[in-house]
Design a protein around this motif. Structure first.
Motif, PDB file in Angstrom:
ATOM      1  N   ALA A 115      30.067  32.292  45.203  1.00 58.13           N
ATOM      2  CA  ALA A 115      30.155  32.012  43.766  1.00 58.13           C
ATOM      3  C   ALA A 115      30.394  33.280  42.958  1.00 58.13           C
ATOM      4  N   LEU A 116      29.761  34.391  43.350  1.00 57.64           N
ATOM      5  CA  LEU A 116      29.952  35.628  42.592  1.00 57.64           C
ATOM      6  C   LEU A 116      31.361  36.188  42.808  1.00 57.64           C
ATOM      7  N   ILE A 117      31.915  36.023  44.012  1.00 59.66           N
ATOM      8  CA  ILE A 117      33.295  36.463  44.262  1.00 59.66           C
ATOM      9  C   ILE A 117      34.257  35.664  43.392  1.00 59.66           C
ATOM     10  N   ALA A 118      34.043  34.341  43.340  1.00 60.14           N
ATOM     11  CA  ALA A 118      34.911  33.501  42.513  1.00 60.14           C
ATOM     12  C   ALA A 118      34.802  33.878  41.034  1.00 60.14           C
ATOM     13  N   GLN A 119      33.577  34.161  40.585  1.00 61.56           N
ATOM     14  CA  GLN A 119      33.365  34.543  39.188  1.00 61.56           C
ATOM     15  C   GLN A 119      34.034  35.881  38.891  1.00 61.56           C
ATOM     16  N   ALA A 120      33.881  36.841  39.799  1.00 56.99           N
ATOM     17  CA  ALA A 120      34.464  38.173  39.584  1.00 56.99           C
ATOM     18  C   ALA A 120      35.986  38.131  39.563  1.00 56.99           C
ATOM     19  N   LYS A 121      36.569  37.260  40.356  1.00 58.82           N
ATOM     20  CA  LYS A 121      38.029  37.152  40.393  1.00 58.82           C
ATOM     21  C   LYS A 121      38.574  36.329  39.230  1.00 58.82           C
ATOM     22  N   GLY A 122      37.771  35.374  38.757  1.00 55.83           N
ATOM     23  CA  GLY A 122      38.293  34.423  37.771  1.00 55.83           C
ATOM     24  C   GLY A 122      38.048  34.796  36.323  1.00 55.83           C
ATOM     25  N   LYS A 123      36.959  35.504  36.028  1.00 62.48           N
ATOM     26  CA  LYS A 123      36.631  35.836  34.643  1.00 62.48           C
ATOM     27  C   LYS A 123      37.391  37.085  34.198  1.00 62.48           C
ATOM     28  N   LYS A 124      37.984  37.022  33.024  1.00 61.68           N
ATOM     29  CA  LYS A 124      38.818  38.117  32.538  1.00 61.68           C
ATOM     30  C   LYS A 124      38.065  38.998  31.546  1.00 61.68           C
ATOM     31  N   LEU A 125      38.382  40.282  31.606  1.00 61.48           N
ATOM     32  CA  LEU A 125      37.889  41.256  30.636  1.00 61.48           C
ATOM     33  C   LEU A 125      38.766  41.246  29.392  1.00 61.48           C
ATOM     34  N   ALA A 126      38.380  42.027  28.384  1.00 63.32           N
ATOM     35  CA  ALA A 126      39.144  42.071  27.128  1.00 63.32           C
ATOM     36  C   ALA A 126      40.572  42.555  27.348  1.00 63.32           C
ATOM     37  N   ASP A 127      40.770  43.422  28.350  1.00 57.80           N
ATOM     38  CA  ASP A 127      42.117  43.941  28.606  1.00 57.80           C
ATOM     39  C   ASP A 127      42.927  43.042  29.527  1.00 57.80           C
ATOM     40  N   GLY A 128      42.374  41.873  29.871  1.00 62.05           N
ATOM     41  CA  GLY A 128      43.107  40.926  30.701  1.00 62.05           C
ATOM     42  C   GLY A 128      42.874  41.069  32.193  1.00 62.05           C
ATOM     43  N   LYS A 129      42.228  42.156  32.597  1.00 62.20           N
ATOM     44  CA  LYS A 129      41.939  42.344  34.007  1.00 62.20           C
ATOM     45  C   LYS A 129      40.706  41.513  34.401  1.00 62.20           C
ATOM     46  N   ALA A 164      25.372  25.958  33.390  1.00 57.96           N
ATOM     47  CA  ALA A 164      26.832  25.918  33.409  1.00 57.96           C
ATOM     48  C   ALA A 164      27.384  26.571  34.679  1.00 57.96           C
ATOM     49  N   LEU A 165      26.654  27.568  35.184  1.00 63.20           N
ATOM     50  CA  LEU A 165      27.020  28.212  36.440  1.00 63.20           C
ATOM     51  C   LEU A 165      25.902  27.977  37.460  1.00 63.20           C
ATOM     52  N   SER A 166      26.212  28.183  38.719  1.00 64.70           N
ATOM     53  CA  SER A 166      25.257  27.849  39.784  1.00 64.70           C
ATOM     54  C   SER A 166      24.255  28.956  40.081  1.00 64.70           C
ATOM     55  N   PHE A 167      24.395  30.119  39.460  1.00 64.71           N
ATOM     56  CA  PHE A 167      23.600  31.275  39.875  1.00 64.71           C
ATOM     57  C   PHE A 167      22.105  31.114  39.632  1.00 64.71           C
ATOM     58  N   GLU A 168      21.723  30.476  38.520  1.00 66.98           N
ATOM     59  CA  GLU A 168      20.296  30.321  38.261  1.00 66.98           C
ATOM     60  C   GLU A 168      19.650  29.443  39.334  1.00 66.98           C
ATOM     61  N   ARG A 169      20.396  28.452  39.838  1.00 67.99           N
ATOM     62  CA  ARG A 169      19.867  27.608  40.914  1.00 67.99           C
ATOM     63  C   ARG A 169      19.787  28.388  42.223  1.00 67.99           C
ATOM     64  N   HIS A 170      20.822  29.163  42.526  1.00 70.55           N
ATOM     65  CA  HIS A 170      20.783  29.987  43.743  1.00 70.55           C
ATOM     66  C   HIS A 170      19.603  30.950  43.701  1.00 70.55           C
ATOM     67  N   LEU A 171      19.369  31.540  42.517  1.00 70.23           N
ATOM     68  CA  LEU A 171      18.270  32.504  42.388  1.00 70.23           C
ATOM     69  C   LEU A 171      16.923  31.827  42.645  1.00 70.23           C
ATOM     70  N   ARG A 172      16.741  30.626  42.113  1.00 73.92           N
ATOM     71  CA  ARG A 172      15.490  29.906  42.335  1.00 73.92           C
ATOM     72  C   ARG A 172      15.348  29.468  43.793  1.00 73.92           C
ATOM     73  N   ASP A 173      16.441  28.944  44.362  1.00 74.33           N
ATOM     74  CA  ASP A 173      16.392  28.507  45.759  1.00 74.33           C
ATOM     75  C   ASP A 173      16.074  29.669  46.696  1.00 74.33           C
ATOM     76  N   ALA A 174      16.591  30.840  46.363  1.00 73.07           N
ATOM     77  CA  ALA A 174      16.423  32.004  47.235  1.00 73.07           C
ATOM     78  C   ALA A 174      14.970  32.435  47.363  1.00 73.07           C
ATOM     79  N   GLN A 175      14.140  32.101  46.382  1.00 75.09           N
ATOM     80  CA  GLN A 175      12.734  32.522  46.433  1.00 75.09           C
ATOM     81  C   GLN A 175      11.972  31.781  47.529  1.00 75.09           C
ATOM     82  N   ALA A 176      12.385  30.569  47.849  1.00 74.61           N
ATOM     83  CA  ALA A 176      11.595  29.707  48.740  1.00 74.61           C
ATOM     84  C   ALA A 176      11.501  30.250  50.157  1.00 74.61           C
ATOM     85  N   GLY A 177      12.598  30.793  50.671  1.00 74.56           N
ATOM     86  CA  GLY A 177      12.605  31.246  52.058  1.00 74.56           C
ATOM     87  C   GLY A 177      11.532  32.275  52.360  1.00 74.56           C
TER      88      GLY A 177
END
Length: 373
Positions: free
Chosen positions: A247-261, A335-348
């Motif tokens: 999910a973080l790879i997809a977010q990093a590739k898909g979200k654009k900065l102000a300069d378009g990168k 809206a994004l899955s990260f908060e759920r991943h963060l919570r799920d990660a605590q259980a292990g």
């Protein structure tokens, strides 16, 4: 069977788990939000034959390797960790009851499992914490060879669906294990409002004079055996870590900065992505080694399972945390899955043996520290 044919046969089980996982991912957020058991997912895993695949072929299973079993847990956990956790516990409880019961009871449990009956582990006491193999609740002799149990067990994943429980109790100061069919002496206390993996609904259950039948007590294992939970728990956390990383790879590739990168051009994200990538890869390699040792029948798996769990639990947290930071403010919402991943990660890290207890055992092993007395 040739090595190639065997590999292809086992790969089909992993591919099936991957296929189902992609489907489970579509409802994972809803299951988490409603804290509901993933009944449809569990039913599909049973119907597709994954439940009993770990059993030897002479018992009607597929005789898959431990390596394949771990990878199945990993694939399911990527899509829905709650499903993977309940499935792992169901499989481990049923397999133990089948492999460690008397021949007559073993056949009974096997028939029931093949019919789709559900099994759950009820081993962790509120007062004994991680030391679930050493119960302190003493069973009371009934005078006819059986015992009764009054007490409670906590974090019983899938308890509300279970038809049979694997239960432990202290008898004459020694641990004893039993299969117990659900009846009206077993109460489920609906206290579940967990931080993460909410779909496991791992409830507290109480016992009011529950009969522990001598005929249902475990017998000595005919040969050394592996513990499916110890083998599976690192892969449960690794599945969560992989989902967060993807999910973080997809977010990093898909979200654009102000300069378009894209965000992927930000240097701190590149540095931290490399760190998480390498540590996730290392954790997988150690967990793979664990399964190799299990397939070899090595008792070294006891300590290696703890080592693998330490790494897997931590990288799950770190991958989810990085995803949260890469996602920015929106990542703190549903809206994004990260908060759920963060919570799920605590259980292990809390699951027995906890990360802290694993570190203690590993350190004592390395330092040659022996308990006195």
């Amino acid at each position: 069977m040739s090595t190639l044919v065997s590999h292809e046969k086992e790969q089909r089980w992993i591919d099936l788990a991957s296929e189902l996982s992609a489907k489970f991912a579509l409802t994972a957020a809803e299951i988490d939000r409603n804290a509901e058991l993933p009944k449809d997912n569990l039913r599909e895993l049973f119907e597709r034959g994954l439940d009993t695949a770990i059993l030897p072929e002479d018992k009607g299973g597929a005789g898959i390797s431990y390596r394949t079993f771990g990878r199945i847990v990993f694939e399911i956990a990527k899509g829905c960790p709650s499903t993977a956790c309940v499935w792992l516990m169901n499989t481990a409880a049923a397999e133990s009851l089948i492999m460690l019961s008397s021949p007559e009871r073993s056949e009974h449990y096997l028939r029931e499992w093949k019919r789709g009956k559900r099994f759950a582990n009820a081993l962790s006491e509120p007062s004994s914490g991680n030391l679930f193999l050493n119960p302190v609740q003493e069973a009371t002799p009934l005078g006819d060879g059986d015992w009764s149990l009054d007490g409670a067990k906590r974090f019983v994943s899938g308890a509300e669906l279970a038809d049979y429980f694997l239960i432990n109790a202290s008898i004459d100061g020694r641990p004893a294990f039993f299969g117990v069919e659900r009846d009206d002496t077993i109460d489920i206390h609906d206290i579940w409002d967990a931080l993460g993996m909410r779909g496991t609904r791992s409830q507290l259950i109480g016992f009011r004079g529950t009969r522990l039948q001598a005929a249902n007590r475990f017998v000595e294992a005919a040969s050394p055996r592996q513990n499916l939970i110890a083998l599976g728990l690192p892969w449960l956390s690794l599945g969560i870590a992989q989902a967060a990383y993807d999910a973080l790879i997809a977010q990093a590739k898909g979200k654009k900065l102000a300069d378009g990168k894209p965000l992927s051009h930000v240097q701190w994200i590149q540095y931290e992505t490399a760190d998480v990538h390498v540590r996730l890869k290392a954790a997988k390699l150690l967990a793979d080694r664990l399964l190799e040792l299990a397939d070899e029948g090595s008792q070294e798996t006891i300590i290696v399972s703890m080592e693998a769990k330490i790494l897997a639990n931590q990288i799950a947290k770190d991958a989810a945390d990085l995803g949260l930071r890469v996602g920015g403010g929106l990542a703190f919402t549903r809206a994004l899955s990260f908060e759920r991943h963060l919570r799920d990660a605590q259980a292990g890290g809390l699951m027995a043996y906890s990360s802290e207890l694993c570190r203690l055992y590993v350190a004592k092993n390395e330092l040659g520290v022996q308990e006195q007395g």
